[in-house]
Design an enzyme around this catalytic site. Structure first.
Site, short mmCIF file in Angstrom:
data_model
loop_
_atom_site.label_atom_id
_atom_site.label_comp_id
_atom_site.label_asym_id
_atom_site.label_seq_id
_atom_site.Cartn_x
_atom_site.Cartn_y
_atom_site.Cartn_z
N ARG A 71 -0.74 9.47 -0.54
CA ARG A 71 -1.85 9.99 -1.33
C ARG A 71 -1.75 11.48 -1.64
NH1 ARG A 71 -6.52 6.56 1.83
NH2 ARG A 71 -5.86 4.58 0.93
N HIS A 118 -8.09 11.32 -2.38
CA HIS A 118 -7.63 10.00 -2.81
C HIS A 118 -7.33 10.10 -4.30
CE1 HIS A 118 -7.32 5.76 -3.55
NE2 HIS A 118 -7.50 5.49 -2.29
N PHE A 149 0.85 -1.19 0.00
CA PHE A 149 0.00 0.00 0.00
C PHE A 149 0.88 1.24 0.00
CE2 PHE A 149 -4.44 1.30 0.86
CZ PHE A 149 -5.11 0.19 0.38
N HIS A 175 -11.65 12.31 0.25
CA HIS A 175 -11.77 10.95 0.76
C HIS A 175 -11.84 10.88 2.29
CE1 HIS A 175 -11.31 6.66 0.71
NE2 HIS A 175 -10.17 6.68 1.36
N GLU A 214 -6.71 1.96 -3.26
CA GLU A 214 -5.26 2.01 -3.45
C GLU A 214 -4.71 0.58 -3.60
OE1 GLU A 214 -3.28 5.11 -1.18
OE2 GLU A 214 -2.02 3.53 -0.35
N LEU A 272 -14.82 5.32 -5.27
CA LEU A 272 -13.41 5.02 -5.03
C LEU A 272 -12.95 3.75 -5.74
CD1 LEU A 272 -10.88 5.72 -3.19
CD2 LEU A 272 -11.69 3.84 -1.79
N GLN A 329 -7.84 14.64 2.97
CA GLN A 329 -7.13 13.82 2.01
C GLN A 329 -7.90 13.66 0.70
OE1 GLN A 329 -6.40 9.41 2.81
NE2 GLN A 329 -4.37 10.31 2.80
N ARG A 342 -3.03 11.01 6.10
CA ARG A 342 -3.14 9.64 6.60
C ARG A 342 -2.59 8.64 5.60
NH1 ARG A 342 -6.97 5.42 5.78
NH2 ARG A 342 -8.34 6.71 4.53
C1 FAD Z 1 -14.81 4.39 -0.10
C2 FAD Z 1 -13.90 4.35 1.09
C3 FAD Z 1 -12.92 3.38 1.19
C4 FAD Z 1 -12.06 3.35 2.30
N1 FAD Z 1 -11.10 2.36 2.38
C5 FAD Z 1 -10.32 2.30 3.48
C6 FAD Z 1 -9.37 1.23 3.65
O1 FAD Z 1 -9.25 0.34 2.82
N2 FAD Z 1 -8.60 1.22 4.77
C7 FAD Z 1 -8.71 2.19 5.72
O2 FAD Z 1 -7.99 2.13 6.72
N3 FAD Z 1 -9.61 3.19 5.59
C8 FAD Z 1 -10.41 3.25 4.51
N4 FAD Z 1 -11.33 4.27 4.40
C9 FAD Z 1 -11.53 5.18 5.55
C10 FAD Z 1 -12.36 4.46 6.61
O3 FAD Z 1 -13.20 3.52 6.01
C11 FAD Z 1 -13.19 5.43 7.41
O4 FAD Z 1 -12.38 6.46 7.91
C12 FAD Z 1 -13.82 4.71 8.60
O5 FAD Z 1 -14.51 3.56 8.16
C13 FAD Z 1 -14.76 5.58 9.40
O6 FAD Z 1 -15.31 4.80 10.43
P1 FAD Z 1 -16.10 5.44 11.63
O7 FAD Z 1 -16.41 4.37 12.60
O8 FAD Z 1 -15.36 6.62 12.14
O9 FAD Z 1 -17.43 6.01 10.97
P2 FAD Z 1 -18.46 5.45 9.87
O10 FAD Z 1 -18.19 4.07 9.46
O11 FAD Z 1 -18.55 6.49 8.83
O12 FAD Z 1 -19.81 5.41 10.69
C14 FAD Z 1 -20.44 6.57 11.19
C15 FAD Z 1 -21.65 6.17 11.97
O13 FAD Z 1 -22.20 7.31 12.61
C16 FAD Z 1 -23.59 7.35 12.43
N5 FAD Z 1 -24.01 8.74 12.56
C17 FAD Z 1 -23.45 9.84 12.00
N6 FAD Z 1 -24.11 10.94 12.40
C18 FAD Z 1 -25.08 10.53 13.24
C19 FAD Z 1 -26.09 11.19 13.98
N7 FAD Z 1 -26.26 12.52 13.95
N8 FAD Z 1 -26.95 10.46 14.73
C20 FAD Z 1 -26.83 9.09 14.77
N9 FAD Z 1 -25.89 8.43 14.10
C21 FAD Z 1 -25.02 9.14 13.35
C22 FAD Z 1 -23.80 6.73 11.06
O14 FAD Z 1 -25.13 6.28 10.92
C23 FAD Z 1 -22.78 5.60 11.12
O15 FAD Z 1 -23.34 4.51 11.80
C24 FAD Z 1 -12.19 4.32 3.31
C25 FAD Z 1 -13.18 5.28 3.22
C26 FAD Z 1 -14.01 5.32 2.11
C27 FAD Z 1 -15.03 6.42 2.03
#
Ligand code: FAD
Length: 592
Positions: free
Chosen positions: A291, A247, A124, A358, A260, A257, A245, A403
């Site tokens: 990135r 991507h 990566f 991203h 990577e 997306l 960031q 990141r």
């Molecule tokens: C397309 C894509 C691919 C990625 N690939 C990778 C990867 O391969 N490796 C890596 O390390 N990172 C990757 N990332 C980054 C990583 O996936 C995210 O940073 C991470 O999953 C975020 O997780 P989280 O638990 O912070 O929030 P999220 O998974 O975004 O979850 C947020 C939660 O909060 C809830 N929520 C939000 N606001 C409210 C509210 N007001 N009231 C109630 N609930 C609410 C939502 O419903 C959801 O359940 C990727 C990101 C994207 C977009």
């Protein structure tokens, strides 16, 4: 107002976690397994949280494919962060990484396997051995559906542990008492439109990123920065919000997306002459440079007239030499995305890509336990009692100014678990609920009443779209002072416009227009934080690329930004250069 307040129904939990993504569910698992009464709120069904979209992998120096250890991971993360990451928490994360990955494996996570049964790891961007000497395979992957596998694994474990899920609930505001302690939240049940007060000994924000403040984003539509909005409205500053960031490989025109992991498996970026241009910019890392760097090189190619297509406004990702077998085994979703979003068969044709927003490196400031910390009484990191933040909405600061790929899923697991453990150790069962302040819920009711009383103004979606256009135009891949200053003026106007939203449909039951209108308040806070923090930082570091100040300026700017909503005020705090046990990695120029 007092009349209505009395009628707000209340419920009580030891802990309320807002967000059912990877971070929220890793923390809730820890709490529920310890026997605490924990509520997890989510705007959508838990397994639809944005974590489900993560493709490439989870970073951990398991050394399954080649020699690797956490010291290399530590070095790569600091260098990737352009020396804005805090070295104590980076050490913690990299050392914990193998533990949390094996734990996930034992929870039932269906990782891809090597012939000897160990977890498959792919190369990566920015992952190296021997302190930058050669590429290393560190990304633990389940094909290109790693987040999907992880989120389902965590959800199932939570169901087993009897976590209470509140699905399709929208958290609205934090409730703080006179001492500033957080004692609960207000939340709206979408099905009925009823607002509740949820009292809690601990509130944890795990609401994910705010990619939807931008016009072109890889993020889910629900990523509207609600956690940042809740915090900012409660007087809590947001840290390092200028760092976003891009991507390198979003599908041109669609934003979706392409992981990577494509380049990890050997895919190559090409300009209109078919040239593998990354060889010129990054002779050692080539297409796998970090990135921020690759995105800028792509933009440079496009600017200098070597972009592809009729308008020369994208470059191409070439996977054809990998062969259909590898693509279908390791990157099956990439194949599907190619067909569905670009009408391209990636086994035979190049696919058009552009840098696309991203990930936010900044967020709600926390310490190593996930506790939210703010400057108070002359001290930079005083704990806000009762409040935690984890995942993308938080800034513990392991990612600094940029990141490394796969470090976010890792961050969710490491700090979700650490915050969970910290709360369990506090023995909440023995603690009393703190009384709610007399005005609990009023802030929320006033916001809702304003929408209910509106009879003219603008539609929420029009304001939201203009925020996105403004952010994209004035705070994009390359920034300059003139652009950002204009961006500030535009954001001031948009903030005013957001105060005059017309909610035409006043119905209560599943009123998505009401939800969108409430989300705009969070978009505004996050966008203001980004624009103000960016316009003030007079250097280029990581993802913040300032044309008028093209170099990193460690003498003046090796510090974290703190943005306060009230008065758009900025403050700063020092970067932690001292790791927990090892020697500090001193700043040097980033070359690849
Ligand atoms: C397309 C894509 C691919 C990625 N690939 C990778 C990867 O391969 N490796 C890596 O390390 N990172 C990757 N990332 C980054 C990583 O996936 C995210 O940073 C991470 O999953 C975020 O997780 P989280 O638990 O912070 O929030 P999220 O998974 O975004 O979850 C947020 C939660 O909060 C809830 N929520 C939000 N606001 C409210 C509210 N007001 N009231 C109630 N609930 C609410 C939502 O419903 C959801 O359940 C990727 C990101 C994207 C977009």
């Amino acid at each position: 107002m007092t009349e209505i307040k009395k009628s707000l129904p209340r419920r009580r939990f030891d802990a309320v976690i807002v967000g059912a993504g990877g971070s929220g569910m890793r923390a809730s698992l820890q709490l529920a397994e310890a026997g605490l009464n924990v509520a997890v709120l989510s705007k959508v069904f838990p397994t639809r949280s944005h974590t489900v979209a993560a493709q490439g992998g989870i970073g951990a120096a398991l050394g399954n494919m080649n020699e690797d250890n956490w010291h290399y991971h530590f070095y790569d993360t600091i260098k990737g962060s352009d020396w804005l990451g805090d070295q104590d928490v980076i050490e913690f994360m990299c050392r914990e990484a193998p533990k949390v990955v094996y734990e996930l494996e034992h929870f039932g996570m269906p990782f891809d396997r090597n012939p000897d049964g160990t977890i498959y790891q792919r190369p990566f961007g920015g992952h190296t051995a021997n302190y930058g000497e050669k590429a290393v395979q560190r990304a633990c992957a389940a094909a290109d559906r790693t987040g999907h596998a992880m989120l389902h694994t965590l959800y199932q474990r939570n169901v087993r542990a009897k976590t209470n899920f509140f699905v399709e609930w929208l958290a609205l505001d934090l409730i703080r008492n006179e001492e500033g302690d957080v004692v609960g939240i207000t939340a709206l049940e979408m099905e009925t439109g009823q607002v509740y007060i949820l009292e809690a000994k601990v509130v944890m924000l795990a609401t994910g990123g705010a990619g939807r403040i931008w016009a072109a984003s890889t993020n889910a539509f629900i990523n509207t920065g609600d956690g940042m909005g809740l915090a900012a409205r409660a007087g809590i500053p947001l840290e390092d919000m200028e760092f976003w960031q891009f991507h390198p490989t979003g599908v041109a025109g669609a934003g979706v997306l392409l992981t990577e992991g494509c380049r990890g498996e050997g895919a190559i970026l090409r300009n209109k002459d078919g040239e593998r241009f990354m060889e010129r910019y990054a002779p050692t890392y080539k297409d796998l440079a970090p990135r921020d760097f690759v995105s800028r090189c792509m933009d440079q190619e496009i600017k200098e007239g070597r972009g592809c297509g009729p308008n020369g406004d994208y470059v191409e990702l070439d996977l054809t030499h990998l062969g259909a077998d590898t693509i279908m085994k390791r990157l099956p979703s990439v194949y599907e995305i190619g067909i569905n979003f670009a009408n391209v068969d990636v086994t035979k044709q190049h696919i058009p890509v552009v840098p696309t927003i991203h990930y936010q490196m900044g967020g709600i400031p926390t310490n190593i336990n996930g506790q939210v910390v703010v400057p108070k009484n002359g001290k930079p990191n005083e704990i806000v009692h009762g409040l935690y933040a984890i995942g993308e909405c938080s800034c513990v600061s392991v990612h600094g100014a940029n990141r490394l790929g796969t470090n976010s899923l890792l961050d969710l697991l490491v700090f979700g678990r650490a915050a969970g453990n910290h709360i369990v150790a506090a023995d909440l069962k023995k603690q009393e609920f703190k009384p709610l302040p007399a005005d609990a819920g009023e802030q929320t009711l006033a916001r809702i009443a304003k929408l209910d009383n509106s009879s003219s103004g603008e539609y929420a979606q029009d304001v939201a779209n203009d925020i996105r256009k403004t952010m994209q135009t004035y705070a994009g891949v390359f920034r300059n002072q003139e652009l950002m200053d204009e961006g500030l003026r535009q954001m001031a106007q948009l903030t005013e416009r957001a105060n005059h939203i017309w909610l035409k449909d006043k119905s209560e039951i599943f009123n998505t227009a009401r939800i969108e209108a409430l989300e705009v308040a969070n978009l505004i806070e996050t966008a203001n934080a980004t624009m103000s923090s960016a316009a003030a930082r007079k250097e280029s570091r990581g993802a913040h690329s300032h044309d008028d100040h093209p170099h990193r300026d460690d003498d003046h700017w090796m510090k974290h930004t703190l943005w306060y909503s009230e008065g758009n005020r900025l403050d700063y705090k020092a970067v932690v250069m001292k790791p927990l046990t090892v020697e500090s990695i001193p700043p040097k120029e980033r070359t690849f």
